[in-house]
Design an enzyme around this catalytic site. Structure first.
Site, mmCIF file in Angstrom:
data_model
loop_
_atom_site.group_PDB
_atom_site.id
_atom_site.type_symbol
_atom_site.label_atom_id
_atom_site.label_comp_id
_atom_site.label_asym_id
_atom_site.label_seq_id
_atom_site.Cartn_x
_atom_site.Cartn_y
_atom_site.Cartn_z
ATOM 1 N N TYR A 144 0.536 -1.052 0.014
ATOM 2 C CA TYR A 144 -0.223 -0.149 -0.575
ATOM 3 C C TYR A 144 0.801 1.190 0.066
ATOM 4 C CZ TYR A 144 -3.742 3.214 1.661
ATOM 5 O OH TYR A 144 -4.407 4.264 1.862
ATOM 6 N N ASP A 239 9.266 2.630 0.335
ATOM 7 C CA ASP A 239 8.501 3.300 1.291
ATOM 8 C C ASP A 239 8.508 3.322 2.267
ATOM 9 O OD1 ASP A 239 6.129 4.060 1.977
ATOM 10 O OD2 ASP A 239 4.677 3.334 0.949
ATOM 11 N N LYS A 267 3.954 8.324 9.351
ATOM 12 C CA LYS A 267 3.310 8.124 10.856
ATOM 13 C C LYS A 267 4.542 8.956 11.668
ATOM 14 C CE LYS A 267 0.280 4.651 8.766
ATOM 15 N NZ LYS A 267 0.316 4.133 7.320
HETATM 16 C C1 LIG Z 1 -0.165 4.808 5.765
HETATM 17 C C2 LIG Z 1 0.783 4.265 4.612
HETATM 18 C C3 LIG Z 1 1.005 5.004 3.530
HETATM 19 C C4 LIG Z 1 -0.224 6.266 3.595
HETATM 20 O O1 LIG Z 1 -0.209 7.388 3.956
HETATM 21 P P1 LIG Z 1 -1.208 7.766 5.077
HETATM 22 O O2 LIG Z 1 -0.684 8.804 5.651
HETATM 23 O O3 LIG Z 1 -1.957 7.219 4.945
HETATM 24 O O4 LIG Z 1 -1.817 8.828 3.760
HETATM 25 C C5 LIG Z 1 1.681 4.856 2.260
HETATM 26 N N1 LIG Z 1 2.664 4.067 2.229
HETATM 27 C C6 LIG Z 1 2.166 2.937 3.499
HETATM 28 C C7 LIG Z 1 3.165 2.055 2.887
HETATM 29 C C8 LIG Z 1 1.407 3.525 4.576
HETATM 30 O O5 LIG Z 1 1.718 2.043 5.437
#
Ligand SMILES: *Cc1c(COP(=O)(O)O)cnc(C)c1O
Length: 431
Positions: A144, A239, A267
């Site tokens: 994701y 990511d 995060k």
């Molecule tokens: C949570 C997450 C996102 C998206 O971040 P948001 O702040 O919810 O837009 C992207 N990549 C990873 C790996 C994530 O866990």
């Protein structure tokens, strides 16, 4: 456990908010039942509107690595808020925060702040495309990267190399530039590069996946990706929205000893406020406007309150690097404990863990990619989730989400959690 007030609040919320929530997973769709509404949180604990107390294993989906309302972060927010909440004009704080990120994050010479992980990943992909002059990207099924169009893509059928939109509203033309491969499958990646010669701008991946449960990269998987990128003039984008400042101070890059070209954060970097970031070598980052041609902007980007929270969080982690070892020990204690209890049951299970990320899938087969993650039995998972919730343990309400431990969780909390599991086993097994 009574949940009357939460139930009532959910009914009210649904009248004015689609599905009653501002992010779908909160609605408990994959586990059934109604979500609880939170009144307050402190340290390891959540308190809901019916005054029930829960040990929190999601930590706001990752950001609160020190637990809720950590003093250093709250103090920083309080101090800044009196000086104004936003200016849209540069502040010294943004530079201090950028200097700290550059110091802590490997391979980041320059960093641009945004407001979410989605924005960070979306912008990093645009930059990679602008920098390489190529359009296509490779992403892995089950990873994701937020909800921007290029990422809401699933594997096309049969021999098709193109992805397909996995949400209405995502156009076929966005989908055609996103190529899909299975996580941990280097052969598929090589085939995609062969079929799309000189067209691939970047590979984007979660270096340790946390959005199909926790899935670890196989030995050499990521170093092979790095080699392929180098020999094709493509960029490797990590990511690290989930793993950054969580698996280690230097994130997965440090833990796996692999250098990415662009790295995205979110995060933990915001300490619980909306902050995302992307960074890399100057040569690439200087392609961004205003110095370079790739456009990217944000009214609230680098917001002073968000920056002060993030700065306090990262400073605390820098000064207390033992947090990472402590979290690893606690999570290992939990995963070993869960394993012991489940071994004595009839349930099929797999536990994946790295540092403070872990997940439990109810299947006998190793979970190494999205296909194997989907084999988990969701009926067992639902019963497990609700039994634990009723015992005051708040787990991620989906089998595809990783647990995120926070350092406020004590060994007593972990023992309580394991006892709750023992008490729930016959209920989960009954199905
Ligand atoms: C949570 C997450 C996102 C998206 O971040 P948001 O702040 O919810 O837009 C992207 N990549 C990873 C790996 C994530 O866990």
């Amino acid at each position: 456990m009574l949940n009357e007030r939460s139930k009532k609040l959910f009914i009210e919320a649904k009248k004015v908010i689609p599905g009653g929530v501002n992010s779908p997973v909160r609605a408990f769709k994959s586990v059934g039942g109604d979500p609880i509404f939170i009144k307050k949180a402190k340290g390891a604990y959540l308190f809901d509107e019916d005054n029930n107390k829960y040990i929190d294993y999601i930590s706001s989906w990752g950001p609160l690595i020190l637990g809720h309302a950590h003093e250093s972060v709250i103090e920083a927010i309080n101090q800044q808020s009196h000086k104004g909440t936003s200016y849209g004009i540069p502040t010294e704080l943004e530079t201090k925060m950028a200097e700290l990120v550059v110091e802590l994050a490997p391979n980041v010479d320059k960093v641009r702040f945004v407001n979410s992980g989605t924005e960070a990943c979306m912008s990093a992909v645009r930059l990679a495309r602008g920098f390489t002059g190529k359009d296509k990207i490779i992403k892995f099924s089950g990873c994701y990267h937020g909800h921007a169009d290029p990422f809401l893509i699933e594997a096309g059928s049969g021999a098709s190399t193109f992805g397909m939109p996995n949400s209405p509203g995502v156009t076929k033309s966005s989908a055609k530039d996103t190529l899909l491969a299975e996580y941990n499958n280097i052969d598929q990646v090589m085939q995609l590069f062969e079929k799309n010669k000189n067209e691939i701008a970047a590979i984007i991946l979660e270096p340790v996946a946390g959005n199909m449960g926790c899935v670890l990269p196989k030995q050499n998987f990521i170093s092979e990706l790095k080699k392929i990128c180098l020999s094709n003039d493509s960029l490797l984008i990590f990511d690290e929205v989930m793993t950054g400042f969580r698996l280690a101070l230097g994130g997965a890059q440090e833990l796996l000893s692999i250098d990415a070209d662009l790295i995205t954060y979110g995060k933990v970097i915001g300490g619980g406020l909306p902050v995302g970031a992307f960074g890399g070598r100057s040569e690439i980052m200087d392609f961004l406007a205003p110095d370079g041609p790739v456009y990217q902007a944000g009214t609230l980007s680098g917001n002073p309150i968000a920056m002060s929270a993030g700065f306090a969080m990262l400073t605390y982690l820098q000064q207390n690097p033992n947090v990472f070892a402590s979290l690893n020990e606690k999570t290992t204690y939990l995963s070993k404990g869960v394993e012991e209890r489940l071994k004595n049951s009839e349930l099929p299970f797999q536990i994946n863990q790295l540092g403070s990320m872990m997940s439990l899938h109810f299947t006998n087969d190793p979970v190494i990619d999205f296909t194997s993650a989907k084999k988990g039995d969701n009926d067992y998972f639902k019963r497990y989730f609700h039994a634990m919730l009723a015992n005051g343990v708040y787990l991620p309400p989906s089998a595809y989400e990783s647990y995120f431990l926070n350092d406020a969780i004590s060994y007593e909390d972990l023992d309580h959690t394991l006892d709750a599991l023992s008490d729930s086993l016959s209920f989960i097994e009954r199905k």
